[in-house]
Design a protein around this motif. Structure first.
Motif, PDB file in Angstrom:
ATOM      1  N   ALA A 121       0.805  -1.150  -0.041  1.00 59.38           N
ATOM      2  CA  ALA A 121       0.142  -0.066   0.068  1.00 59.38           C
ATOM      3  C   ALA A 121       0.929   1.316   0.068  1.00 59.38           C
ATOM      4  N   ARG A 122       1.823   1.238   0.828  1.00 59.34           N
ATOM      5  CA  ARG A 122       2.909   2.573   0.719  1.00 59.34           C
ATOM      6  C   ARG A 122       3.428   2.686  -0.514  1.00 59.34           C
ATOM      7  N   VAL A 123       4.060   1.667  -1.233  1.00 60.73           N
ATOM      8  CA  VAL A 123       4.594   1.784  -2.584  1.00 60.73           C
ATOM      9  C   VAL A 123       3.385   2.355  -3.457  1.00 60.73           C
ATOM     10  N   ARG A 124       2.196   1.789  -3.397  1.00 58.88           N
ATOM     11  CA  ARG A 124       1.139   2.247  -4.476  1.00 58.88           C
ATOM     12  C   ARG A 124       0.847   3.539  -4.098  1.00 58.88           C
ATOM     13  N   ARG A 125       0.867   4.176  -3.035  1.00 60.13           N
ATOM     14  CA  ARG A 125       0.407   5.517  -2.628  1.00 60.13           C
ATOM     15  C   ARG A 125       1.738   6.501  -3.009  1.00 60.13           C
ATOM     16  N   ASP A 126       2.760   6.037  -2.770  1.00 57.13           N
ATOM     17  CA  ASP A 126       4.053   6.726  -3.266  1.00 57.13           C
ATOM     18  C   ASP A 126       4.056   6.862  -4.850  1.00 57.13           C
ATOM     19  N   ILE A 127       3.739   6.215  -5.299  1.00 56.38           N
ATOM     20  CA  ILE A 127       3.637   6.053  -6.834  1.00 56.38           C
ATOM     21  C   ILE A 127       2.550   7.019  -7.285  1.00 56.38           C
ATOM     22  N   ALA A 128       1.454   7.158  -6.567  1.00 52.58           N
ATOM     23  CA  ALA A 128       0.189   7.963  -6.915  1.00 52.58           C
ATOM     24  C   ALA A 128       0.833   9.460  -6.650  1.00 52.58           C
ATOM     25  N   ARG A 129       1.253   9.683  -5.509  1.00 54.89           N
ATOM     26  CA  ARG A 129       1.977  10.939  -5.165  1.00 54.89           C
ATOM     27  C   ARG A 129       2.862  11.420  -6.001  1.00 54.89           C
ATOM     28  N   LEU A 130       3.695  10.633  -6.368  1.00 55.13           N
ATOM     29  CA  LEU A 130       4.842  11.010  -7.406  1.00 55.13           C
ATOM     30  C   LEU A 130       4.135  11.494  -8.609  1.00 55.13           C
ATOM     31  N   LYS A 131       3.323  10.763  -9.167  1.00 60.58           N
ATOM     32  CA  LYS A 131       2.607  10.801 -10.374  1.00 60.58           C
ATOM     33  C   LYS A 131       1.862  12.217 -10.516  1.00 60.58           C
ATOM     34  N   THR A 132       1.282  12.550  -9.325  1.00 63.50           N
ATOM     35  CA  THR A 132       0.485  13.543  -9.266  1.00 63.50           C
ATOM     36  C   THR A 132       1.333  14.824  -9.367  1.00 63.50           C
ATOM     37  N   VAL A 133       2.631  14.918  -8.527  1.00 63.15           N
ATOM     38  CA  VAL A 133       3.342  16.028  -8.458  1.00 63.15           C
ATOM     39  C   VAL A 133       3.936  16.229 -10.168  1.00 63.15           C
ATOM     40  N   LEU A 134       4.223  15.103 -10.753  1.00 61.93           N
ATOM     41  CA  LEU A 134       4.792  15.187 -12.059  1.00 61.93           C
ATOM     42  C   LEU A 134       3.409  15.819 -13.032  1.00 61.93           C
ATOM     43  N   ARG A 135       2.233  15.405 -12.830  1.00 63.26           N
ATOM     44  CA  ARG A 135       1.233  15.938 -13.652  1.00 63.26           C
ATOM     45  C   ARG A 135       1.139  17.416 -13.096  1.00 63.26           C
ATOM     46  N   GLU A 136       1.082  17.840 -12.129  1.00 67.83           N
ATOM     47  CA  GLU A 136       1.007  19.346 -11.675  1.00 67.83           C
ATOM     48  C   GLU A 136       1.845  20.016 -12.255  1.00 67.83           C
ATOM     49  N   ARG A 137       3.049  19.635 -12.491  1.00 68.17           N
ATOM     50  CA  ARG A 137       4.184  20.528 -13.096  1.00 68.17           C
ATOM     51  C   ARG A 137       3.946  20.344 -14.692  1.00 68.17           C
ATOM     52  N   GLU A 138       3.376  19.305 -15.097  1.00 68.80           N
ATOM     53  CA  GLU A 138       3.161  19.218 -16.505  1.00 68.80           C
ATOM     54  C   GLU A 138       2.227  20.471 -16.888  1.00 68.80           C
ATOM     55  N   GLN A 139       1.103  20.268 -16.041  1.00 67.98           N
ATOM     56  CA  GLN A 139       0.095  21.393 -16.104  1.00 67.98           C
ATOM     57  C   GLN A 139       0.559  22.826 -15.889  1.00 67.98           C
ATOM     58  N   ARG A 140       1.437  23.116 -14.991  1.00 63.63           N
ATOM     59  CA  ARG A 140       1.982  24.308 -14.834  1.00 63.63           C
ATOM     60  C   ARG A 140       2.648  24.760 -16.043  1.00 63.63           C
ATOM     61  N   ASP A 141       3.574  23.677 -16.543  1.00 66.54           N
ATOM     62  CA  ASP A 141       4.457  24.249 -17.665  1.00 66.54           C
ATOM     63  C   ASP A 141       3.502  24.434 -18.980  1.00 66.54           C
ATOM     64  N   GLU A 142       2.411  23.629 -19.102  1.00 68.90           N
ATOM     65  CA  GLU A 142       1.390  24.198 -20.096  1.00 68.90           C
ATOM     66  C   GLU A 142       0.966  25.353 -19.938  1.00 68.90           C
ATOM     67  N   ALA A 143       0.445  25.956 -18.990  1.00 64.80           N
ATOM     68  CA  ALA A 143      -0.123  27.024 -18.604  1.00 64.80           C
ATOM     69  C   ALA A 143       0.922  27.999 -18.761  1.00 64.80           C
ATOM     70  N   VAL A 144       1.992  28.087 -18.459  1.00 67.76           N
ATOM     71  CA  VAL A 144       3.107  29.130 -18.744  1.00 67.76           C
ATOM     72  C   VAL A 144       3.371  29.296 -20.176  1.00 67.76           C
ATOM     73  N   GLY A 145       3.467  28.130 -20.984  1.00 70.29           N
ATOM     74  CA  GLY A 145       3.680  28.081 -22.261  1.00 70.29           C
ATOM     75  C   GLY A 145       2.614  28.674 -23.125  1.00 70.29           C
ATOM     76  N   THR A 146       1.470  28.664 -22.723  1.00 66.41           N
ATOM     77  CA  THR A 146       0.254  29.212 -23.591  1.00 66.41           C
ATOM     78  C   THR A 146      -0.025  30.749 -23.149  1.00 66.41           C
ATOM     79  N   GLY A 147       0.635  31.152 -21.969  1.00 68.39           N
ATOM     80  CA  GLY A 147       0.358  32.541 -21.608  1.00 68.39           C
ATOM     81  C   GLY A 147      -0.778  32.715 -20.923  1.00 68.39           C
ATOM     82  N   ALA A 148      -1.241  31.598 -20.317  1.00 76.82           N
ATOM     83  CA  ALA A 148      -2.503  31.760 -19.380  1.00 76.82           C
ATOM     84  C   ALA A 148      -2.285  31.904 -18.184  1.00 76.82           C
TER      85      ALA A 148
END
Length: 71
Positions: free
Chosen positions: A44-71
């Motif tokens: 369960a710990r490993v599964r949750r850590d993977i989910a946390r990590l993927k969430t942080v990566l996705r947040e960064r991806e969305q932030r970079d997309e928003a900065v790139g489009t000027g929004a």
């Protein structure tokens, strides 16, 4: 690991950590399948850590997309 610890790392470090966690998850699954003693909380710990990590990566991806489009 906590979300704060993940956010403090670079994206490259997070991708390396993701690979490491996925390997650990695989090894735990193999141990369960072969009947070796594994602690259920580790799975369960490993599964949750993977989910946390993927969430942080996705947040960064969305932030970079928003900065790139000027929004």
């Amino acid at each position: 690991m906590s979300v704060k610890e993940f956010r403090d790392k670079s994206s490259a470090d997070l991708l390396e950590q993701l690979v490491t966690l996925r390997r650990e998850q695989f090894n735990l699954r193999v141990q369960q399948a072969t009947g070796q003693a594994t602690r259920p909380d580790q799975v369960a710990r490993v599964r949750r850590d993977i989910a946390r990590l993927k969430t942080v990566l996705r947040e960064r991806e969305q932030r970079d997309e928003a900065v790139g489009t000027g929004a």
